[in-house]
Scaffold this active site. Structure first.
Site, PDB file in Angstrom:
ATOM      1  N   ASP A  77      -8.154   3.174   1.134  1.00  0.00           N
ATOM      2  CA  ASP A  77      -7.435   3.700   2.422  1.00  0.00           C
ATOM      3  C   ASP A  77      -7.921   4.092   3.535  1.00  0.00           C
ATOM      4  O   ASP A  77      -9.051   5.408   3.404  1.00  0.00           O
ATOM      5  CB  ASP A  77      -6.341   4.758   1.707  1.00  0.00           C
ATOM      6  N   CYS A 106      -1.399   0.511   7.284  1.00  0.00           N
ATOM      7  CA  CYS A 106      -2.738   0.339   7.384  1.00  0.00           C
ATOM      8  C   CYS A 106      -3.272  -1.052   6.690  1.00  0.00           C
ATOM      9  O   CYS A 106      -3.390  -2.061   7.253  1.00  0.00           O
ATOM     10  CB  CYS A 106      -3.813   1.287   6.826  1.00  0.00           C
ATOM     11  N   ARG A 107      -3.243  -0.665   5.224  1.00  0.00           N
ATOM     12  CA  ARG A 107      -3.591  -1.713   4.565  1.00  0.00           C
ATOM     13  C   ARG A 107      -2.991  -3.078   4.383  1.00  0.00           C
ATOM     14  O   ARG A 107      -3.214  -4.028   4.489  1.00  0.00           O
ATOM     15  CB  ARG A 107      -4.356  -1.474   3.005  1.00  0.00           C
ATOM     16  N   SER A 108      -1.671  -2.815   3.809  1.00  0.00           N
ATOM     17  CA  SER A 108      -0.556  -3.952   3.600  1.00  0.00           C
ATOM     18  C   SER A 108      -0.257  -4.546   4.833  1.00  0.00           C
ATOM     19  O   SER A 108      -0.332  -6.003   4.881  1.00  0.00           O
ATOM     20  CB  SER A 108       0.520  -3.543   2.890  1.00  0.00           C
ATOM     21  N   ASN A 117       2.551   1.541   4.147  1.00  0.00           N
ATOM     22  CA  ASN A 117       2.687   0.206   4.945  1.00  0.00           C
ATOM     23  C   ASN A 117       2.303   0.417   6.425  1.00  0.00           C
ATOM     24  O   ASN A 117       3.215  -0.222   7.109  1.00  0.00           O
ATOM     25  CB  ASN A 117       4.291  -0.123   4.726  1.00  0.00           C
ATOM     26  N   CYS A 144       0.802  -1.140   0.042  1.00  0.00           N
ATOM     27  CA  CYS A 144      -0.001   0.106   0.020  1.00  0.00           C
ATOM     28  C   CYS A 144       0.874   1.173  -0.027  1.00  0.00           C
ATOM     29  O   CYS A 144       2.067   1.059  -0.266  1.00  0.00           O
ATOM     30  CB  CYS A 144      -0.891   0.098   1.202  1.00  0.00           C
TER      31      CYS A 144
END
Length: 167
Positions: free
Chosen positions: A130, A16-18, A14, A11
């Protein structure tokens, strides 16, 4: 034993999402395909260096914990061209990060780059939104999407490695 296959979730920063995808996929692998744990390397990275060295966002960590996933111990890092040598799946959370990764990908490894939600039936080509600037609902939506894509990814990896389905 050296890992046979590598998965890198990407993301922007690095945090939140990943890292959520890394935690969810690690948990899924341990629960549903323990025979593959020693064969699959899982990591995450950002396409920008905004948060290098930082732990995942506390809201992402808490949302994941509530669903039984552990993000503790992860540290943000920036994606590098060498990742395309070391990983078999480079999975972007959105189109912007896909484009960022495409720019650093060696031409002979561009086929490793995919949108993560291409593994979630009915969500192909879509983005994992996001959640950084929103409320807790955004982190729940991320988890919903990541869980769906993780199952499809696990199926793909099982097929690729010729592993039993665990059914």
């Amino acid at each position: 034993m050296e890992k046979e296959l590598g998965v890198l979730f990407c993301c922007l920063g690095n945090i939140c999402r990943s890292p959520t995808a890394q935690g969810v996929f690690t948990g899924l692998l341990e629960a549903e395909a323990p025979e593959l744990v020693d064969r699959v390397r899982i990591d995450s990275a950002g396409t920008h260096a905004y948060h290098v060295g930082s732990a995942p966002d506390r809201r992402a960590t808490e949302a994941a914990r509530q669903r039984g996933y552990d993000l503790i111990g992860q540290t943000a890092r920036k994606a590098e061209p060498v990742d395309f040598e070391e990983f078999d799946y480079i999975l972007a959370m959105d189109h912007e990060n896909y484009a960022n990764l495409e720019r650093i990908a060696p031409a002979h490894h561009r086929d490793k780059l995919r949108m993560f939600l291409d593994f979630a039936p009915g969500h192909e080509g879509e983005e994992v939104p996001d959640p950084y600037y929103g409320g807790s609902d955004g982190f729940q939506l991320v988890l919903d999407r990541v869980e769906a894509a993780s199952r499809g990814l696990l199926d793909d990896i099982r097929q690729r490695l010729g592993a039993r389905t665990g059914s």
